[in-house]
Scaffold this motif. Structure first.
Motif, PDB file in Angstrom:
ATOM      1  N   UNK A  75      11.263  11.072 -13.557  1.00 13.07           N
ATOM      2  CA  UNK A  75      11.330   9.611 -13.464  1.00 13.07           C
ATOM      3  C   UNK A  75      10.679   9.116 -12.182  1.00 13.07           C
ATOM      4  N   UNK A  76      10.957   9.814 -11.075  1.00 10.67           N
ATOM      5  CA  UNK A  76      10.368   9.430  -9.788  1.00 10.67           C
ATOM      6  C   UNK A  76       8.849   9.524  -9.856  1.00 10.67           C
ATOM      7  N   UNK A  77       8.333  10.594 -10.449  1.00 13.64           N
ATOM      8  CA  UNK A  77       6.891  10.787 -10.568  1.00 13.64           C
ATOM      9  C   UNK A  77       6.249   9.682 -11.402  1.00 13.64           C
ATOM     10  N   UNK A  78       6.929   9.257 -12.454  1.00 15.26           N
ATOM     11  CA  UNK A  78       6.399   8.209 -13.316  1.00 15.26           C
ATOM     12  C   UNK A  78       6.246   6.905 -12.544  1.00 15.26           C
ATOM     13  N   UNK A  79       7.309   6.499 -11.852  1.00 17.45           N
ATOM     14  CA  UNK A  79       7.259   5.240 -11.097  1.00 17.45           C
ATOM     15  C   UNK A  79       6.367   5.364  -9.860  1.00 17.45           C
ATOM     16  N   UNK A  80       6.272   6.564  -9.311  1.00 18.27           N
ATOM     17  CA  UNK A  80       5.369   6.771  -8.174  1.00 18.27           C
ATOM     18  C   UNK A  80       3.913   6.545  -8.600  1.00 18.27           C
ATOM     19  N   UNK A  81       3.536   7.082  -9.748  1.00 21.90           N
ATOM     20  CA  UNK A  81       2.170   6.887 -10.259  1.00 21.90           C
ATOM     21  C   UNK A  81       1.881   5.418 -10.523  1.00 21.90           C
ATOM     22  N   UNK A  82       2.855   4.718 -11.087  1.00 23.86           N
ATOM     23  CA  UNK A  82       2.676   3.290 -11.325  1.00 23.86           C
ATOM     24  C   UNK A  82       2.510   2.545 -10.002  1.00 23.86           C
ATOM     25  N   UNK A  83       3.299   2.932  -8.993  1.00 25.42           N
ATOM     26  CA  UNK A  83       3.212   2.294  -7.684  1.00 25.42           C
ATOM     27  C   UNK A  83       1.858   2.516  -7.021  1.00 25.42           C
ATOM     28  N   UNK A  84       1.378   3.757  -7.071  1.00 26.35           N
ATOM     29  CA  UNK A  84       0.070   4.065  -6.479  1.00 26.35           C
ATOM     30  C   UNK A  84      -1.033   3.310  -7.205  1.00 26.35           C
ATOM     31  N   UNK A  85      -0.932   3.203  -8.521  1.00 28.28           N
ATOM     32  CA  UNK A  85      -1.934   2.466  -9.309  1.00 28.28           C
ATOM     33  C   UNK A  85      -1.972   0.999  -8.895  1.00 28.28           C
ATOM     34  N   UNK A  86      -0.784   0.394  -8.735  1.00 28.58           N
ATOM     35  CA  UNK A  86      -0.712  -1.011  -8.337  1.00 28.58           C
ATOM     36  C   UNK A  86      -1.239  -1.218  -6.922  1.00 28.58           C
ATOM     37  N   UNK A  87      -0.906  -0.299  -6.033  1.00 25.85           N
ATOM     38  CA  UNK A  87      -1.400  -0.407  -4.655  1.00 25.85           C
ATOM     39  C   UNK A  87      -2.918  -0.311  -4.605  1.00 25.85           C
ATOM     40  N   UNK A  88      -3.471   0.562  -5.430  1.00 26.53           N
ATOM     41  CA  UNK A  88      -4.928   0.716  -5.451  1.00 26.53           C
ATOM     42  C   UNK A  88      -5.610  -0.586  -5.860  1.00 26.53           C
ATOM     43  N   UNK A  89      -5.169  -1.179  -6.965  1.00 30.13           N
ATOM     44  CA  UNK A  89      -5.818  -2.396  -7.440  1.00 30.13           C
ATOM     45  C   UNK A  89      -5.545  -3.561  -6.512  1.00 30.13           C
ATOM     46  N   UNK A  90      -4.359  -3.569  -5.858  1.00 29.10           N
ATOM     47  CA  UNK A  90      -4.024  -4.623  -4.902  1.00 29.10           C
ATOM     48  C   UNK A  90      -4.926  -4.556  -3.678  1.00 29.10           C
ATOM     49  N   UNK A  91      -5.087  -3.365  -3.104  1.00 32.24           N
ATOM     50  CA  UNK A  91      -5.963  -3.194  -1.943  1.00 32.24           C
ATOM     51  C   UNK A  91      -7.419  -3.464  -2.306  1.00 32.24           C
ATOM     52  N   UNK A  92      -7.777  -3.118  -3.537  1.00 28.59           N
ATOM     53  CA  UNK A  92      -9.152  -3.354  -3.980  1.00 28.59           C
ATOM     54  C   UNK A  92      -9.451  -4.851  -4.035  1.00 28.59           C
ATOM     55  N   UNK A  93      -8.456  -5.639  -4.424  1.00 28.22           N
ATOM     56  CA  UNK A  93      -8.638  -7.086  -4.534  1.00 28.22           C
ATOM     57  C   UNK A  93      -8.478  -7.807  -3.203  1.00 28.22           C
TER      58      UNK A  93
END
Length: 287
Positions: A75-93
């Motif tokens: 469960x932690x790994x699942x939400x961690x991946x989602x968090x990293x994905x969101x951070x990537x697109x946020x920093x990109x924008x």
């Protein structure tokens, strides 16, 4: 002995059947937009996620006496991946950093942090399983979650395919046609993060991006239009994942690397098929 009589093999085969086509379909989107490195960087970031999950579990167990089930890390790994994905697109924008720069930071930083934590906490065999996968360790819960995410991925991709197709051609054109580009980017990135998190047990952090990139790249060799690209990607994703699981059993090899190797063989086979028919057509034209 019938291999299908083993419960673990049935789980492995079903997981491959679900993950292979789904990853391949996502691969069409990422490779067409020049974002193949994103899936690789996100997969490697899970090394840090796994280490942090174990560290949190250890600290809470020692300080508060809380006991955790095996589901916690997944469960932690699942939400961690989602968090990293969101951070990537946020920093990109929000920043002026290019996507390849951000991905390189994610890649190197996550590997360094993850290996540092894991080598201090666990023995090498566990680290090997994280890096190269162990699909035979999939539980029916893992398969069910993978099935739900796979269905969500197919529904999302086919529902938004016109907008995604415009994005693949030209982002400015997509904006002009009224496509909600930022929303679509966020949703796609989150979907990729979820699929990668749930596919880790198949190939591990090092090879999981192979299931996303290789089938789509193989399909591009033989595709004649976008529909054929989608169909061939699904076909190669299915053949690569299921064929790799079956082959690993018969040659008694690790399943993750076998799936990756089998998909490379499919790529080479398709390459030679294309060359063969191209030479045949050239001879006909000369005649």
């Amino acid at each position: 002995m019938d291999i299908f009589s083993f419960d673990f093999f049935r789980r492995s085969l079903l997981a491959a059947l679900l993950a292979g086509p789904t990853c391949a379909l996502l691969g069409v989107i990422t490779t067409s937009r020049g974002q193949a490195f994103f899936s690789d960087s996100l997969a490697h970031s899970t090394i840090a996620g796994y280490g942090l999950g174990l560290l949190i579990q250890l600290l809470l167990s020692q300080l508060l006496g809380i006991s955790f089930s095996s589901v916690f890390i997944s469960s932690f790994m699942f939400f961690y991946c989602l968090g990293v994905s969101l951070l990537f697109i946020l920093f990109l924008n929000k920043t002026r950093l290019e996507s390849d720069t951000l991905l390189s930071l994610i890649f190197t930083g996550s590997v360094a942090l993850g290996i540092l934590i894991l080598t201090k906490m666990i023995r090498y065999p566990f680290l090997e399983s994280l890096l190269f996968g162990d699909i035979n360790a999939c539980s029916w819960t893992d398969v069910l979650l993978l099935g739900l995410v796979s269905l969500s991925a197919f529904f999302f991709l086919f529902k938004n395919m016109p907008g995604l197709l415009l994005l693949m051609i030209d982002e400015n054109m997509a904006v002009a046609e009224g496509v909600q580009v930022k929303k679509l980017n966020y949703q796609t990135v989150i979907l990729i993060g979820g699929i990668i998190a749930l596919s880790l047990k198949l190939l591990g952090a090092i090879l999981v991006s192979a299931m996303i990139v290789i089938p789509a790249a193989t399909a591009k060799l033989l595709a004649w239009n976008f529909r054929s690209l989608l169909f061939l990607s699904l076909l190669y994703g299915l053949l690569g994942a299921v064929g790799g699981v079956l082959l690993s059993y018969y040659i008694d090899a690790m399943t993750g690397p076998t799936i990756g190797g089998f998909e490379i063989l499919l790529l080479l086979f398709s390459f030679f098929i294309k060359k063969f028919f191209k030479k045949k057509d050239s001879k006909k034209q000369l005649d």
